[in-house]
Design a protein around this motif. Structure first.
Motif, PDB file in Angstrom:
ATOM      1  N   THR A 292       1.855 -11.351  12.643  1.00  0.00           N
ATOM      2  CA  THR A 292       2.890 -11.646  14.076  1.00  0.00           C
ATOM      3  C   THR A 292       4.120 -11.096  13.505  1.00  0.00           C
ATOM      4  O   THR A 292       5.040 -11.488  14.290  1.00  0.00           O
ATOM      5  CB  THR A 292       2.500 -12.804  14.754  1.00  0.00           C
ATOM      6  N   PHE A 293       4.850 -11.095  12.250  1.00  0.00           N
ATOM      7  CA  PHE A 293       6.032 -11.309  11.917  1.00  0.00           C
ATOM      8  C   PHE A 293       6.519  -9.623  11.563  1.00  0.00           C
ATOM      9  O   PHE A 293       5.548  -8.758  11.605  1.00  0.00           O
ATOM     10  CB  PHE A 293       6.054 -11.971  10.435  1.00  0.00           C
ATOM     11  N   SER A 294       7.675  -9.444  11.189  1.00  0.00           N
ATOM     12  CA  SER A 294       8.216  -8.214  11.064  1.00  0.00           C
ATOM     13  C   SER A 294       7.871  -7.843   9.450  1.00  0.00           C
ATOM     14  O   SER A 294       7.880  -8.593   8.632  1.00  0.00           O
ATOM     15  CB  SER A 294       9.698  -8.404  11.148  1.00  0.00           C
ATOM     16  N   ILE A 295       7.613  -6.449   9.567  1.00  0.00           N
ATOM     17  CA  ILE A 295       7.202  -5.742   8.198  1.00  0.00           C
ATOM     18  C   ILE A 295       8.454  -5.294   7.916  1.00  0.00           C
ATOM     19  O   ILE A 295       9.013  -4.545   8.199  1.00  0.00           O
ATOM     20  CB  ILE A 295       5.923  -4.848   8.454  1.00  0.00           C
ATOM     21  N   ASN A 296       8.734  -5.463   6.571  1.00  0.00           N
ATOM     22  CA  ASN A 296       9.867  -4.783   5.774  1.00  0.00           C
ATOM     23  C   ASN A 296       9.516  -3.467   5.600  1.00  0.00           C
ATOM     24  O   ASN A 296      10.131  -2.524   5.815  1.00  0.00           O
ATOM     25  CB  ASN A 296      10.275  -5.722   4.575  1.00  0.00           C
ATOM     26  N   ARG A 297       8.415  -3.214   4.727  1.00  0.00           N
ATOM     27  CA  ARG A 297       7.920  -1.803   4.297  1.00  0.00           C
ATOM     28  C   ARG A 297       6.487  -2.351   3.861  1.00  0.00           C
ATOM     29  O   ARG A 297       5.840  -3.124   3.620  1.00  0.00           O
ATOM     30  CB  ARG A 297       8.735  -1.604   3.068  1.00  0.00           C
ATOM     31  N   MET A 298       5.663  -0.989   3.660  1.00  0.00           N
ATOM     32  CA  MET A 298       4.317  -0.698   3.415  1.00  0.00           C
ATOM     33  C   MET A 298       4.340   0.225   2.352  1.00  0.00           C
ATOM     34  O   MET A 298       5.193   1.253   2.278  1.00  0.00           O
ATOM     35  CB  MET A 298       3.309  -0.358   4.728  1.00  0.00           C
ATOM     36  N   GLY A 299       3.232   0.287   1.499  1.00  0.00           N
ATOM     37  CA  GLY A 299       3.253   1.127   0.526  1.00  0.00           C
ATOM     38  C   GLY A 299       1.769   1.261  -0.065  1.00  0.00           C
ATOM     39  O   GLY A 299       0.937   0.708   0.156  1.00  0.00           O
ATOM     40  N   TRP A 300       1.904   2.333  -1.023  1.00  0.00           N
ATOM     41  CA  TRP A 300       0.369   2.305  -1.817  1.00  0.00           C
ATOM     42  C   TRP A 300       0.610   2.432  -3.158  1.00  0.00           C
ATOM     43  O   TRP A 300       1.927   2.727  -3.741  1.00  0.00           O
ATOM     44  CB  TRP A 300      -0.045   3.843  -1.523  1.00  0.00           C
ATOM     45  N   TYR A 301      -0.207   1.508  -3.859  1.00  0.00           N
ATOM     46  CA  TYR A 301       0.027   1.412  -5.479  1.00  0.00           C
ATOM     47  C   TYR A 301      -1.319   2.037  -6.184  1.00  0.00           C
ATOM     48  O   TYR A 301      -2.536   2.028  -5.211  1.00  0.00           O
ATOM     49  CB  TYR A 301       0.067   0.064  -5.899  1.00  0.00           C
ATOM     50  N   ARG A 302      -1.612   2.010  -7.210  1.00  0.00           N
ATOM     51  CA  ARG A 302      -2.592   2.422  -7.664  1.00  0.00           C
ATOM     52  C   ARG A 302      -3.092   1.983  -9.516  1.00  0.00           C
ATOM     53  O   ARG A 302      -1.987   1.844  -9.909  1.00  0.00           O
ATOM     54  CB  ARG A 302      -3.093   3.982  -7.916  1.00  0.00           C
ATOM     55  N   GLN A 303      -4.189   1.684  -9.539  1.00  0.00           N
ATOM     56  CA  GLN A 303      -4.451   1.285 -11.048  1.00  0.00           C
ATOM     57  C   GLN A 303      -5.499   2.037 -11.736  1.00  0.00           C
ATOM     58  O   GLN A 303      -6.636   1.882 -11.297  1.00  0.00           O
ATOM     59  CB  GLN A 303      -4.564  -0.260 -10.943  1.00  0.00           C
ATOM     60  N   ALA A 304      -5.296   2.734 -12.733  1.00  0.00           N
ATOM     61  CA  ALA A 304      -6.177   3.515 -13.410  1.00  0.00           C
ATOM     62  C   ALA A 304      -6.914   2.350 -14.475  1.00  0.00           C
ATOM     63  O   ALA A 304      -6.393   1.335 -14.846  1.00  0.00           O
ATOM     64  CB  ALA A 304      -5.558   4.612 -14.221  1.00  0.00           C
ATOM     65  N   PRO A 305      -8.088   2.775 -15.015  1.00  0.00           N
ATOM     66  CA  PRO A 305      -8.701   1.898 -16.015  1.00  0.00           C
ATOM     67  C   PRO A 305      -7.821   1.680 -17.208  1.00  0.00           C
ATOM     68  O   PRO A 305      -7.316   2.757 -17.716  1.00  0.00           O
ATOM     69  CB  PRO A 305     -10.005   2.455 -16.316  1.00  0.00           C
TER      70      PRO A 305
ATOM     71  N   SER B  48       6.083   4.485  -0.731  1.00  0.00           N
ATOM     72  CA  SER B  48       6.573   3.369   0.222  1.00  0.00           C
ATOM     73  C   SER B  48       7.202   4.069   1.359  1.00  0.00           C
ATOM     74  O   SER B  48       7.683   5.050   1.547  1.00  0.00           O
ATOM     75  CB  SER B  48       7.762   2.388  -0.208  1.00  0.00           C
ATOM     76  N   ILE B  49       6.738   3.386   2.734  1.00  0.00           N
ATOM     77  CA  ILE B  49       7.470   3.782   3.916  1.00  0.00           C
ATOM     78  C   ILE B  49       8.006   2.327   4.461  1.00  0.00           C
ATOM     79  O   ILE B  49       7.614   1.444   4.379  1.00  0.00           O
ATOM     80  CB  ILE B  49       6.458   4.365   4.892  1.00  0.00           C
ATOM     81  N   TYR B  50       9.733   2.650   4.967  1.00  0.00           N
ATOM     82  CA  TYR B  50      10.049   1.486   5.481  1.00  0.00           C
ATOM     83  C   TYR B  50      10.276   1.545   7.297  1.00  0.00           C
ATOM     84  O   TYR B  50       9.569   2.484   7.834  1.00  0.00           O
ATOM     85  CB  TYR B  50      11.475   1.821   4.867  1.00  0.00           C
TER      86      TYR B  50
ATOM     87  N   ASN C 127       9.769   7.098   0.275  1.00  0.00           N
ATOM     88  CA  ASN C 127      10.139   7.254  -1.294  1.00  0.00           C
ATOM     89  C   ASN C 127       8.691   7.282  -1.899  1.00  0.00           C
ATOM     90  O   ASN C 127       7.594   6.693  -1.633  1.00  0.00           O
ATOM     91  CB  ASN C 127      10.490   6.218  -1.862  1.00  0.00           C
ATOM     92  N   TYR C 128       8.652   8.436  -3.041  1.00  0.00           N
ATOM     93  CA  TYR C 128       7.586   8.587  -3.833  1.00  0.00           C
ATOM     94  C   TYR C 128       7.764   8.658  -5.363  1.00  0.00           C
ATOM     95  O   TYR C 128       8.940   8.907  -5.788  1.00  0.00           O
ATOM     96  CB  TYR C 128       7.150  10.024  -3.474  1.00  0.00           C
ATOM     97  N   ALA C 129       6.644   8.341  -5.982  1.00  0.00           N
ATOM     98  CA  ALA C 129       6.709   8.291  -7.322  1.00  0.00           C
ATOM     99  C   ALA C 129       6.852   9.770  -7.898  1.00  0.00           C
ATOM    100  O   ALA C 129       6.459  10.727  -7.217  1.00  0.00           O
ATOM    101  CB  ALA C 129       5.659   7.975  -8.083  1.00  0.00           C
ATOM    102  N   ASP C 130       7.666   9.977  -8.784  1.00  0.00           N
ATOM    103  CA  ASP C 130       7.836  11.361  -9.311  1.00  0.00           C
ATOM    104  C   ASP C 130       6.494  12.216  -9.737  1.00  0.00           C
ATOM    105  O   ASP C 130       6.452  13.288  -9.131  1.00  0.00           O
ATOM    106  CB  ASP C 130       8.655  11.587 -10.693  1.00  0.00           C
ATOM    107  N   SER C 131       5.471  11.387 -10.089  1.00  0.00           N
ATOM    108  CA  SER C 131       4.226  11.835 -10.413  1.00  0.00           C
ATOM    109  C   SER C 131       3.434  12.496  -9.063  1.00  0.00           C
ATOM    110  O   SER C 131       2.556  13.009  -9.396  1.00  0.00           O
ATOM    111  CB  SER C 131       3.290  10.861 -11.040  1.00  0.00           C
ATOM    112  N   VAL C 132       3.736  11.838  -8.001  1.00  0.00           N
ATOM    113  CA  VAL C 132       2.983  12.495  -6.765  1.00  0.00           C
ATOM    114  C   VAL C 132       4.191  12.978  -5.964  1.00  0.00           C
ATOM    115  O   VAL C 132       3.405  13.734  -4.590  1.00  0.00           O
ATOM    116  CB  VAL C 132       2.466  11.270  -6.106  1.00  0.00           C
ATOM    117  N   LYS C 133       5.334  13.240  -6.065  1.00  0.00           N
ATOM    118  CA  LYS C 133       6.250  13.878  -5.188  1.00  0.00           C
ATOM    119  C   LYS C 133       5.987  15.413  -4.874  1.00  0.00           C
ATOM    120  O   LYS C 133       5.802  16.224  -5.803  1.00  0.00           O
ATOM    121  CB  LYS C 133       7.690  13.751  -5.706  1.00  0.00           C
ATOM    122  N   GLY C 134       5.803  15.751  -3.749  1.00  0.00           N
ATOM    123  CA  GLY C 134       5.481  17.293  -3.482  1.00  0.00           C
ATOM    124  C   GLY C 134       4.015  17.262  -3.027  1.00  0.00           C
ATOM    125  O   GLY C 134       3.590  18.271  -2.571  1.00  0.00           O
ATOM    126  N   ARG C 135       3.115  16.305  -3.480  1.00  0.00           N
ATOM    127  CA  ARG C 135       1.916  16.424  -3.206  1.00  0.00           C
ATOM    128  C   ARG C 135       1.245  15.291  -2.275  1.00  0.00           C
ATOM    129  O   ARG C 135       0.107  15.568  -1.668  1.00  0.00           O
ATOM    130  CB  ARG C 135       0.948  16.337  -4.510  1.00  0.00           C
TER     131      ARG C 135
END
Length: 114
Positions: free
Chosen positions: A28-41, A50-52, A58-66
């Protein structure tokens, strides 16, 4: 109670696409931002995108453009469109919500075969 439920993961060939979703509920509170993270084995969890509240992204360089992060406020859902997938994108992908604290989803597996 805040819940973040990811879906959309799976097995895809290199060069393919997947769209992940994260349905948010119980807040019920205000969201600052949401995002995605990943963890490989055997690796640490890493930030992907992230999206604000402003809509800025904003994107990590490894995924930017994809990868493209977006949200549908009417559906309380966060998305990650993943294109041109590579085997090194294989990981468990987690949704994150930041307010005055951080909440995590349970994760969804993405496997990219070569």
């Amino acid at each position: 109670q805040v819940q973040l439920v990811e879906s959309g993961g799976g097995l895809v060939q290199a060069g393919g696409s997947l769209r992940l979703s994260c349905a948010a509920s119980g807040y019920t509170f205000s969201i600052n931002r949401m995002g995605w993270y990943r963890q490989a084995p055997g690796k640490q969890r890493e930030w992907v995108a992230s999206i604000y509240n402003s809509g800025n992204t904003n994107y990590a360089d490894s995924v930017k453009g994809r990868f493209i992060i977006s949200r549908d406020d009417a559906k309380n859902t966060l998305y990650l469109q993943m294109n041109s997938l590579k085997p090194e994108d294989t990981a468990v992908y987690f949704c994150s919500m930041v307010t005055s604290t951080r909440f995590w989803g349970q994760g969804t597996q993405v496997t990219v075969s070569s």
